[in-house]
Design a protein around this motif. Structure first.
Motif, PDB file in Angstrom:
ATOM      1  N   THR A  24       7.252  -1.943  -6.105  1.00 22.34           N
ATOM      2  CA  THR A  24       8.502  -2.008  -6.867  1.00 22.34           C
ATOM      3  C   THR A  24       8.309  -1.967  -8.377  1.00 22.34           C
ATOM      4  O   THR A  24       9.293  -1.845  -9.111  1.00 22.34           O
ATOM      5  CB  THR A  24       9.278  -3.283  -6.498  1.00 22.34           C
ATOM      6  N   GLN A  25       7.048  -2.079  -8.838  1.00 29.63           N
ATOM      7  CA  GLN A  25       6.741  -2.033 -10.257  1.00 29.63           C
ATOM      8  C   GLN A  25       5.558  -1.097 -10.469  1.00 29.63           C
ATOM      9  O   GLN A  25       4.774  -0.861  -9.550  1.00 29.63           O
ATOM     10  CB  GLN A  25       6.394  -3.437 -10.791  1.00 29.63           C
ATOM     11  N   PRO A  26       5.397  -0.566 -11.697  1.00 29.04           N
ATOM     12  CA  PRO A  26       4.212   0.256 -11.952  1.00 29.04           C
ATOM     13  C   PRO A  26       2.937  -0.475 -11.560  1.00 29.04           C
ATOM     14  O   PRO A  26       2.733  -1.632 -11.933  1.00 29.04           O
ATOM     15  CB  PRO A  26       4.285   0.503 -13.459  1.00 29.04           C
ATOM     16  N   LEU A  27       2.103   0.189 -10.768  1.00 25.93           N
ATOM     17  CA  LEU A  27       0.887  -0.418 -10.223  1.00 25.93           C
ATOM     18  C   LEU A  27      -0.306   0.042 -11.062  1.00 25.93           C
ATOM     19  O   LEU A  27      -0.637   1.224 -11.081  1.00 25.93           O
ATOM     20  CB  LEU A  27       0.705  -0.009  -8.764  1.00 25.93           C
ATOM     21  N   GLY A  78       6.398  -2.309   3.450  1.00 26.73           N
ATOM     22  CA  GLY A  78       6.353  -2.783   2.080  1.00 26.73           C
ATOM     23  C   GLY A  78       6.621  -1.689   1.064  1.00 26.73           C
ATOM     24  O   GLY A  78       6.481  -0.499   1.349  1.00 26.73           O
ATOM     25  N   GLU A  79       7.041  -2.107  -0.122  1.00 28.35           N
ATOM     26  CA  GLU A  79       7.341  -1.191  -1.209  1.00 28.35           C
ATOM     27  C   GLU A  79       6.552  -1.592  -2.456  1.00 28.35           C
ATOM     28  O   GLU A  79       6.244  -2.773  -2.652  1.00 28.35           O
ATOM     29  CB  GLU A  79       8.845  -1.218  -1.542  1.00 28.35           C
ATOM     30  N   GLU A 117      -2.306  -4.007  -2.304  1.00 29.22           N
ATOM     31  CA  GLU A 117      -1.183  -3.810  -3.226  1.00 29.22           C
ATOM     32  C   GLU A 117      -0.587  -2.409  -3.096  1.00 29.22           C
ATOM     33  O   GLU A 117       0.532  -2.160  -3.564  1.00 29.22           O
ATOM     34  CB  GLU A 117      -1.632  -4.060  -4.662  1.00 29.22           C
ATOM     35  N   TYR A 118      -1.344  -1.501  -2.511  1.00 24.42           N
ATOM     36  CA  TYR A 118      -0.819  -0.160  -2.267  1.00 24.42           C
ATOM     37  C   TYR A 118       0.007  -0.207  -0.978  1.00 24.42           C
ATOM     38  O   TYR A 118      -0.476   0.099   0.105  1.00 24.42           O
ATOM     39  CB  TYR A 118      -1.954   0.856  -2.162  1.00 24.42           C
ATOM     40  N   LYS A 119       1.270  -0.581  -1.106  1.00 25.72           N
ATOM     41  CA  LYS A 119       2.163  -0.690   0.047  1.00 25.72           C
ATOM     42  C   LYS A 119       2.553   0.701   0.557  1.00 25.72           C
ATOM     43  O   LYS A 119       2.503   1.687  -0.177  1.00 25.72           O
ATOM     44  CB  LYS A 119       3.416  -1.468  -0.327  1.00 25.72           C
ATOM     45  N   GLU A 120       2.977   0.736   1.806  1.00 27.62           N
ATOM     46  CA  GLU A 120       3.283   2.016   2.446  1.00 27.62           C
ATOM     47  C   GLU A 120       4.383   2.786   1.741  1.00 27.62           C
ATOM     48  O   GLU A 120       4.263   3.997   1.531  1.00 27.62           O
ATOM     49  CB  GLU A 120       3.686   1.777   3.907  1.00 27.62           C
ATOM     50  N   GLY A 121       5.486   2.128   1.355  1.00 27.00           N
ATOM     51  CA  GLY A 121       6.644   2.860   0.861  1.00 27.00           C
ATOM     52  C   GLY A 121       7.220   3.742   1.962  1.00 27.00           C
ATOM     53  O   GLY A 121       7.072   3.452   3.148  1.00 27.00           O
ATOM     54  N   PHE A 152      -3.588   3.094  -0.367  1.00 27.23           N
ATOM     55  CA  PHE A 152      -4.612   3.513  -1.316  1.00 27.23           C
ATOM     56  C   PHE A 152      -5.341   4.770  -0.876  1.00 27.23           C
ATOM     57  O   PHE A 152      -5.726   5.605  -1.701  1.00 27.23           O
ATOM     58  CB  PHE A 152      -5.605   2.372  -1.569  1.00 27.23           C
ATOM     59  N   ASP A 153      -5.536   4.939   0.443  1.00 28.59           N
ATOM     60  CA  ASP A 153      -6.273   6.102   0.937  1.00 28.59           C
ATOM     61  C   ASP A 153      -5.412   7.358   0.980  1.00 28.59           C
ATOM     62  O   ASP A 153      -5.853   8.403   1.490  1.00 28.59           O
ATOM     63  CB  ASP A 153      -6.880   5.813   2.315  1.00 28.59           C
TER      64      ASP A 153
END
Length: 342
Positions: free
Chosen positions: A202-205, A199-200, A213-217, A131-132
């Motif tokens: 995988t769906q529109p956030l 984490g990913e 919920e803001y995973k690193e990707g 998120f940041d």
């Protein structure tokens, strides 16, 4: 027995209150920047004609601007407080974004050129999808008309915010992208090892959502080449061994968040993989500031228990002195000629 249980309950409650009070006190004890005053970038007017100006806007947000084209990493301005981040939900703060863009002099979409302000933002590039880093990026792209370039996770942050698909580009590792006189190449990196790593999305956030919920990707190390000069940016104190082999950069904006909590061997490896490998002559630490503080307050280092800023700075200054690498703390919200003196 009831009397004993009552006193036990009172004691436990009192200890809990004291613990919370102690934690709250500790979180307000930011390390001082005074011991590093000699390392701070000196405030000076950078001519508009400077080939490349770089502004540090907090966390890992950098504005790179040559007067015609600008590149923005992350574009994070909302800075929700700790209570909201850990106990409630987060979402872009539109007023904070408005103030941040104006303060940085970032040109908005269809805005006529203003002398001394930034060139047109061509790309907003989140260095990973926490998120940041990525939360505000789609709104910033909307307002500037820029492309949102990043991972598939970042693309889903953009989609969830309603950013048009035409403005969303999923990056390909190692493939150079041209924006004006900028050449941008993204290399694989990792987030520093924390409880939020991995984490990913995988769906529109669609915010508001929990910060978790803001995973690193995919994390990136970003190489910026401009008129024969080069800068590398790492958004977190993590690395992929060997990923930067053959990459050269004169200046490294080095993400150091939580680096002070890592073992010394980890810090040595990080320095070797990023600074020594690229042959950098100057290192400018970023992602050290407390991103739960409002942007209109002076930047302060993350407090314990989140990081050990003094450990990180001692490491950097020691290695810098031994290897003749210039260590500089960035000047927040002011343009810098980062190649000056090299």
């Amino acid at each position: 027995m009831k009397r004993i249980l009552k006193w036990v309950a009172i004691t436990v409650a009192a200890l809990l209150v004291l613990s919370i009070a102690a934690l709250a006190w500790m979180l307000r004890q930011h390390p001082s920047l005074l011991p590093y005053a000699a390392l701070e970038w000196k405030k000076a007017s950078v001519p508009v004609t400077t080939p490349l100006r770089v502004s540090f806007l907090g966390v890992a947000t950098l504005l790179l601007d040559d007067g015609e084209t600008a590149i923005l990493t992350d574009g994070f301005f909302s800075r929700p407080d700790r209570m909201q981040t850990f106990l409630r939900k987060v979402e872009p703060d539109l007023d904070s974004i408005t103030r941040g863009l104006a303060r940085a002099g970032i040109a908005l979409k269809d805005q006529p050129p203003v002398p001394g302000r930034s060139g047109k933002v061509a790309a907003v590039i989140p260095l990973h999808s926490h998120f940041d880093h990525a939360m505000d990026s789609p709104e910033v792209a909307l307002r500037t008309g820029a492309v949102l370039l990043g991972s598939e996770s970042t693309a889903n942050v953009g989609r969830g915010w309603g950013l048009p698909e035409a403005q969303i580009k999923v990056a390909k590792l190692g493939q150079p992208k041209q924006y004006g006189r900028f050449t941008i190449t993204l290399y694989p990196a990792l987030h520093a090892p924390t409880g939020f790593t991995g984490g990913e999305i995988t769906q529109p956030l669609r915010p508001p959502v929990r910060a978790s919920e803001y995973k690193e990707g995919q994390s990136y190390a970003m190489l910026v080449q401009h008129d024969g000069r080069s800068i590398l940016v790492t958004g977190s104190a993590g690395f992929v061994p060997g990923a930067l082999k053959g990459v050269k950069a004169e200046v490294v904006f080095l993400g150091i968040g939580t680096m002070g909590q890592r073992p010394d061997a980890y810090r040595q490896d990080y320095w070797s993989e990023v600074v020594q490998t690229t042959g950098a002559k100057r290192v400018i630490p970023i992602h050290w500031d407390d991103f739960w503080l409002p942007a209109d307050q002076p930047m302060q280092p993350l407090p314990p228990p989140f990081d050990k800023f003094d450990v990180s700075m001692q490491f950097l200054t020691t290695r810098g002195a031994a290897e003749h690498v210039d260590i500089r703390l960035p000047l927040p919200w002011h343009a810098m000629d980062v190649f000056n003196g090299l």
